[in-house]
Scaffold this motif. Sequence first.
Motif, PDB file in Angstrom:
ATOM      1  N   ILE A 148       9.351  11.334  -4.033  1.00 44.10           N
ATOM      2  CA  ILE A 148       9.243  12.686  -3.490  1.00 44.10           C
ATOM      3  C   ILE A 148       8.541  13.548  -4.526  1.00 44.10           C
ATOM      4  N   HIS A 149       7.371  14.064  -4.146  1.00 43.58           N
ATOM      5  CA  HIS A 149       6.593  14.912  -5.039  1.00 43.58           C
ATOM      6  C   HIS A 149       6.947  16.376  -4.811  1.00 43.58           C
ATOM      7  N   ALA A 150       6.540  17.207  -5.747  1.00 42.98           N
ATOM      8  CA  ALA A 150       6.753  18.647  -5.590  1.00 42.98           C
ATOM      9  C   ALA A 150       6.004  19.147  -4.353  1.00 42.98           C
ATOM     10  N   PRO A 151       6.572  20.099  -3.624  1.00 45.21           N
ATOM     11  CA  PRO A 151       5.869  20.643  -2.452  1.00 45.21           C
ATOM     12  C   PRO A 151       4.508  21.199  -2.843  1.00 45.21           C
ATOM     13  N   GLN A 152       3.553  21.082  -1.927  1.00 51.93           N
ATOM     14  CA  GLN A 152       2.233  21.640  -2.170  1.00 51.93           C
ATOM     15  C   GLN A 152       2.295  23.156  -2.198  1.00 51.93           C
ATOM     16  N   ASN A 153       1.533  23.740  -3.097  1.00 54.35           N
ATOM     17  CA  ASN A 153       1.431  25.196  -3.188  1.00 54.35           C
ATOM     18  C   ASN A 153       0.522  25.689  -2.066  1.00 54.35           C
ATOM     19  N   SER A 154       1.082  26.479  -1.168  1.00 53.75           N
ATOM     20  CA  SER A 154       0.299  26.938  -0.017  1.00 53.75           C
ATOM     21  C   SER A 154      -0.886  27.793  -0.435  1.00 53.75           C
ATOM     22  N   ALA A 155      -0.796  28.429  -1.614  1.00 52.44           N
ATOM     23  CA  ALA A 155      -1.906  29.259  -2.082  1.00 52.44           C
ATOM     24  C   ALA A 155      -3.084  28.407  -2.538  1.00 52.44           C
ATOM     25  N   LEU A 156      -2.799  27.165  -2.976  1.00 54.87           N
ATOM     26  CA  LEU A 156      -3.854  26.275  -3.468  1.00 54.87           C
ATOM     27  C   LEU A 156      -4.294  25.265  -2.421  1.00 54.87           C
ATOM     28  N   SER A 157      -3.439  25.034  -1.431  1.00 58.32           N
ATOM     29  CA  SER A 157      -3.757  24.034  -0.408  1.00 58.32           C
ATOM     30  C   SER A 157      -4.362  24.714   0.813  1.00 58.32           C
ATOM     31  N   ALA A 158      -5.275  24.006   1.448  1.00 55.50           N
ATOM     32  CA  ALA A 158      -5.877  24.540   2.673  1.00 55.50           C
ATOM     33  C   ALA A 158      -4.975  24.312   3.879  1.00 55.50           C
ATOM     34  N   ALA A 159      -3.924  23.545   3.710  1.00 56.46           N
ATOM     35  CA  ALA A 159      -3.035  23.236   4.830  1.00 56.46           C
ATOM     36  C   ALA A 159      -2.195  24.451   5.192  1.00 56.46           C
ATOM     37  N   PRO A 160      -2.156  24.824   6.472  1.00 53.83           N
ATOM     38  CA  PRO A 160      -1.348  25.977   6.881  1.00 53.83           C
ATOM     39  C   PRO A 160       0.136  25.627   6.895  1.00 53.83           C
ATOM     40  N   GLY A 161       0.964  26.634   6.731  1.00 55.49           N
ATOM     41  CA  GLY A 161       2.409  26.426   6.807  1.00 55.49           C
ATOM     42  C   GLY A 161       3.030  26.172   5.445  1.00 55.49           C
ATOM     43  N   VAL A 196       0.848  -1.190   0.000  1.00 53.39           N
ATOM     44  CA  VAL A 196       0.000   0.000   0.000  1.00 53.39           C
ATOM     45  C   VAL A 196       0.881   1.236   0.000  1.00 53.39           C
ATOM     46  N   GLU A 197       0.264   2.352  -0.299  1.00 54.44           N
ATOM     47  CA  GLU A 197       0.981   3.627  -0.307  1.00 54.44           C
ATOM     48  C   GLU A 197       0.603   4.448   0.922  1.00 54.44           C
ATOM     49  N   TRP A 198       1.620   4.984   1.582  1.00 57.12           N
ATOM     50  CA  TRP A 198       1.425   5.942   2.671  1.00 57.12           C
ATOM     51  C   TRP A 198       2.010   7.283   2.238  1.00 57.12           C
ATOM     52  N   GLY A 199       1.303   8.358   2.559  1.00 61.06           N
ATOM     53  CA  GLY A 199       1.797   9.691   2.258  1.00 61.06           C
ATOM     54  C   GLY A 199       2.262  10.394   3.520  1.00 61.06           C
ATOM     55  N   VAL A 200       3.387  11.072   3.429  1.00 62.97           N
ATOM     56  CA  VAL A 200       3.923  11.829   4.570  1.00 62.97           C
ATOM     57  C   VAL A 200       4.270  13.239   4.097  1.00 62.97           C
ATOM     58  N   LYS A 201       3.750  14.220   4.825  1.00 63.64           N
ATOM     59  CA  LYS A 201       4.065  15.621   4.537  1.00 63.64           C
ATOM     60  C   LYS A 201       4.649  16.269   5.791  1.00 63.64           C
ATOM     61  N   VAL A 202       5.630  17.106   5.579  1.00 64.19           N
ATOM     62  CA  VAL A 202       6.234  17.876   6.665  1.00 64.19           C
ATOM     63  C   VAL A 202       6.022  19.356   6.362  1.00 64.19           C
ATOM     64  N   TYR A 203       5.531  20.089   7.361  1.00 64.37           N
ATOM     65  CA  TYR A 203       5.263  21.519   7.206  1.00 64.37           C
ATOM     66  C   TYR A 203       6.034  22.325   8.244  1.00 64.37           C
ATOM     67  N   LEU A 204       6.522  23.477   7.820  1.00 71.22           N
ATOM     68  CA  LEU A 204       7.016  24.484   8.752  1.00 71.22           C
ATOM     69  C   LEU A 204       5.827  25.338   9.137  1.00 71.22           C
ATOM     70  N   GLU A 205       5.457  25.274  10.406  1.00 69.34           N
ATOM     71  CA  GLU A 205       4.252  25.964  10.865  1.00 69.34           C
ATOM     72  C   GLU A 205       4.389  27.479  10.683  1.00 69.34           C
ATOM     73  N   PRO A 206       3.273  28.154  10.358  1.00 72.61           N
ATOM     74  CA  PRO A 206       3.318  29.619  10.266  1.00 72.61           C
ATOM     75  C   PRO A 206       3.543  30.225  11.645  1.00 72.61           C
ATOM     76  N   GLU A 207       4.172  31.380  11.663  1.00 72.75           N
ATOM     77  CA  GLU A 207       4.409  32.054  12.938  1.00 72.75           C
ATOM     78  C   GLU A 207       3.081  32.541  13.519  1.00 72.75           C
ATOM     79  N   ALA A 208       2.962  32.438  14.828  1.00 72.37           N
ATOM     80  CA  ALA A 208       1.735  32.871  15.499  1.00 72.37           C
ATOM     81  C   ALA A 208       1.593  34.381  15.390  1.00 72.37           C
ATOM     82  N   GLU A 209       0.349  34.804  15.171  1.00 75.65           N
ATOM     83  CA  GLU A 209       0.080  36.249  15.141  1.00 75.65           C
ATOM     84  C   GLU A 209       0.175  36.812  16.556  1.00 75.65           C
ATOM     85  N   PRO A 210       0.744  37.999  16.725  1.00 74.19           N
ATOM     86  CA  PRO A 210       0.823  38.591  18.068  1.00 74.19           C
ATOM     87  C   PRO A 210      -0.575  38.853  18.620  1.00 74.19           C
TER      88      PRO A 210
END
Length: 257
Positions: free
Chosen positions: A190-203, A122-136
């Motif tokens: 290894i796939h191309a990184p997700q485009n943050s503008a098109l993905s709902a995932a933060p970071g 089977v295929e498993w997908g793994v993504k690693v994100y650098l979290e966005p900085e918290a808003e003050p």
Amino acid sequence: MTGLRYVYAVCRPFELPLQSQLTGIGGAPPGMLHHHGLVAVVSSVPEADFSEEALKAHLEDLDWLAATARAHQGVVDALSTVTTPLPLRLATVFHDDSAVRSMIEAREADFRRILDRLAGRVEWGVKVYLEPEAEPAEDAPATAKPASGRDYLRRRRERSHAQEDKWQRAERFAQSLHEQLVGQAEDARIHAPQNSALSAAPGQNVLNAAYLVPRRRSEEFVELVDRTKDEEPGIRVELTGPWAAYSFTGEESGEES
């Protein structure tokens, strides 16, 4: 069946039944077309939606594409519970059953080779994100204004260096994790990184990878990923699956007629 033939996947004959309420594109239940000891999982679709010209127009319709992709994946996921499917690309269509049989004959050797390789895996997908900085916080004290243009440039350099340090730390983490996961998998992509503008995932997406894992070793694979999820603050690890081995089929392009 009437209309064009939509092909979801090719597999070997199987005995267990599919889900009784399973539907595919347009709500029709998928059928099985047996040929040369292989099975094409198909359904009938209207030419008005799946002719070459119609598909070109639908590429601009994101809602249509999303609904079609969900139906396609639903059939492939159901197949994955009873056999090892070789998913074909989205919107692989043929004029009739005869054209589907011709496709099977033309690609028979490749289908058998890939199905042998994917069997029990089977295929498993793994993504690693650098979290966005918290808003003050709204009640946090305002940062003092820069005293001069030089002070402003210094602060910008400091922020840039800090962000670069975080990105490098995330890249080192992702590389280390990938090397560990490769040791548990039979293959990886290894796939191309997700485009943050098109993905709902933060970071920021640092790693977007797929791993081909024997079912019997999936529990160890999942445990390894879970152990890393809280290792580094500010870095998020996401695991998806198990899926049919979409990334390992060699199905770069489908046959359309």
